[in-house]
Structures are given as structure tokens and as C-alpha cells.
Design a protein around this motif. Sequence first.
Motif, short mmCIF file in Angstrom:
data_model
loop_
_atom_site.label_atom_id
_atom_site.label_comp_id
_atom_site.label_asym_id
_atom_site.label_seq_id
_atom_site.Cartn_x
_atom_site.Cartn_y
_atom_site.Cartn_z
N ARG A 103 0.87 -1.18 0.00
CA ARG A 103 0.00 0.00 0.00
C ARG A 103 0.90 1.23 0.00
O ARG A 103 1.62 1.49 0.97
CB ARG A 103 -0.93 0.00 1.21
CG ARG A 103 -1.88 -1.20 1.24
CD ARG A 103 -2.85 -1.10 2.41
NE ARG A 103 -3.75 0.03 2.27
CZ ARG A 103 -4.90 0.00 1.58
NH1 ARG A 103 -5.26 -1.12 0.96
NH2 ARG A 103 -5.67 1.05 1.51
N LEU A 104 0.87 1.96 -1.11
CA LEU A 104 1.76 3.10 -1.30
C LEU A 104 0.96 4.40 -1.34
O LEU A 104 -0.11 4.46 -1.96
CB LEU A 104 2.55 2.94 -2.60
CG LEU A 104 3.40 1.67 -2.73
CD1 LEU A 104 4.06 1.62 -4.09
CD2 LEU A 104 4.43 1.60 -1.63
N PRO A 105 1.47 5.45 -0.69
CA PRO A 105 0.76 6.74 -0.73
C PRO A 105 0.85 7.38 -2.11
O PRO A 105 1.85 7.22 -2.82
CB PRO A 105 1.50 7.57 0.33
CG PRO A 105 2.86 6.95 0.40
CD PRO A 105 2.67 5.48 0.14
N LEU A 106 -0.19 8.08 -2.49
CA LEU A 106 -0.19 8.78 -3.76
C LEU A 106 0.62 10.06 -3.66
O LEU A 106 0.58 10.76 -2.64
CB LEU A 106 -1.63 9.12 -4.18
CG LEU A 106 -2.58 7.94 -4.39
CD1 LEU A 106 -3.95 8.45 -4.82
CD2 LEU A 106 -2.03 6.97 -5.42
N ALA A 107 1.37 10.37 -4.72
CA ALA A 107 2.17 11.59 -4.72
C ALA A 107 1.28 12.83 -4.69
O ALA A 107 1.63 13.85 -4.09
CB ALA A 107 3.09 11.62 -5.94
N SER A 108 0.12 12.75 -5.33
CA SER A 108 -0.78 13.90 -5.39
C SER A 108 -1.50 14.15 -4.07
O SER A 108 -1.82 15.29 -3.73
CB SER A 108 -1.81 13.71 -6.51
OG SER A 108 -2.54 12.51 -6.29
N THR A 113 -4.00 6.02 -0.64
CA THR A 113 -3.03 4.99 -0.99
C THR A 113 -3.51 4.18 -2.19
O THR A 113 -4.71 4.13 -2.48
CB THR A 113 -2.79 4.03 0.19
OG1 THR A 113 -4.03 3.40 0.55
CG2 THR A 113 -2.22 4.77 1.39
N ALA A 114 -2.56 3.57 -2.85
CA ALA A 114 -2.85 2.65 -3.96
C ALA A 114 -2.30 1.27 -3.58
O ALA A 114 -1.20 1.16 -3.02
CB ALA A 114 -2.22 3.14 -5.25
N THR A 115 -3.06 0.23 -3.88
CA THR A 115 -2.65 -1.13 -3.55
C THR A 115 -1.97 -1.76 -4.76
O THR A 115 -2.51 -1.75 -5.87
CB THR A 115 -3.86 -1.98 -3.14
OG1 THR A 115 -4.49 -1.38 -2.00
CG2 THR A 115 -3.43 -3.40 -2.79
N VAL A 116 -0.78 -2.28 -4.54
CA VAL A 116 -0.01 -2.94 -5.60
C VAL A 116 0.01 -4.44 -5.30
O VAL A 116 0.50 -4.86 -4.24
CB VAL A 116 1.43 -2.39 -5.67
CG1 VAL A 116 2.20 -3.09 -6.79
CG2 VAL A 116 1.41 -0.89 -5.88
#
Length: 209
Positions: A103-108, A113-116
Motif C-alpha cells: 500500500r503506497l501513498p499517492l504523490a498527489s 493509498t494505492a494497492t499494488v
Amino acid sequence: FSPTLRPFLQTVVISMISYGETFGKQQSGFGMAALSLLTSGKYIIDPELRGIEFERITQNLDLQFWKSFWNLTESGLITGLNRIASNPVQLNFTLTLPPVFLRLPLASDPTLTATVSPPIAHWGPGPVQMRLISYELREGQDSEELQAFSRINPPPVTASHLPWVQKQPRSPWLLIHFHGGGFVAHTSRSHENYFRIWSKELTVPVLSV
């Protein structure tokens, strides 16, 4: 295909079917390659036999054959010679990342978060093998967090064991390389020679997936 490309493709096909004839025998990869060279003559002079054997291999042999054939260039002798001829580096070790969701935070918007998902190849989710190469040893590259993913036990020697090696600041850049092959043909070891060149000339660490 272009006429200039046909001899190369024909060589690959003959090598493949010769190797397929010896595949599964109690030989090392290098031994099977040598035995394949001895049996390749009949496929050179007989195109019909070559076609029959090519059909048998492509329809019947499993994925382990393809991995074994394409990884012939990663035998100990060949990779050893490549390392002797290539640029020395301060850091070169392999990593294994477990197949877990990230789960990575969005730069914007860091609050979102976005799940990979972990990659799914021919056998379903599995660990991802990587190689990290750095011409200069940098801060953080000898950290316990990174060493925990090392495939070598104990982890490779780092600056903490070599006090005369001066660590450089963290690099603002990381070159990520995907060599292709569909998790079948080759690993990062086959491409290690030019990774070393890139890391030296670009002064950045190289992470090959």
C-alpha cells in the motif's frame, strides 16, 4: 524474417532442439550443452528432422526445459569470466521480496493509498528476485532492513566490515531495470556486466528485477 536474421534464428533453433534431446539426463547444464553440441550435426543437415523435433519440443516439454535452456549463459564458468572482465563494484547482491500486497501513498495526495498486487507468473504469486548493484557504497545500503532481504546467508560484506571503504551519501536516483524474459528466460545475472558499467558511468545504484 530478414535474410540476415535467418542464420541466427536457425542457430538458436538447432541449439534448442539439440539441448532438448539431452534434457533430463543426469548432466550438469554445461555438460548437457557440450553433449548437445555433439548431437547438433544431424539437425544441421536434415531440415525435416529438425522440424519434427522442433514440434515435439514446443508441444511436449514443460517450463523447466525453457528455463534450463535460456539460463545456459548463467553457468558458473561464463558468469565468472564476465565478472573478471567487468568493472568492480562495491555492492552486488541479490534480494528476495515476499509476495505481499503493498500500500503506497499517492504523490498527489499522501492521505490516499494505492494497492499494488504481487506479480503472478506461471505458478501463481511468488517471491520477486532482484539484484542491487552500486559502484560506490552509499548510506543505507548496508542497513539491517535491506540486508534482511538478502538471499545470501550471512549477508554480503559491507562497509561495517570494511572500515576503509568510504560510504557516499544517498543517491537521489535509482535506475530500475526489467530485463524481460517472462520469469523464464535469464535472471539479472545474465545482464550483470552492463549493470556495472551503468552504475559507474551514471553514478547511480541499479536495481534489476
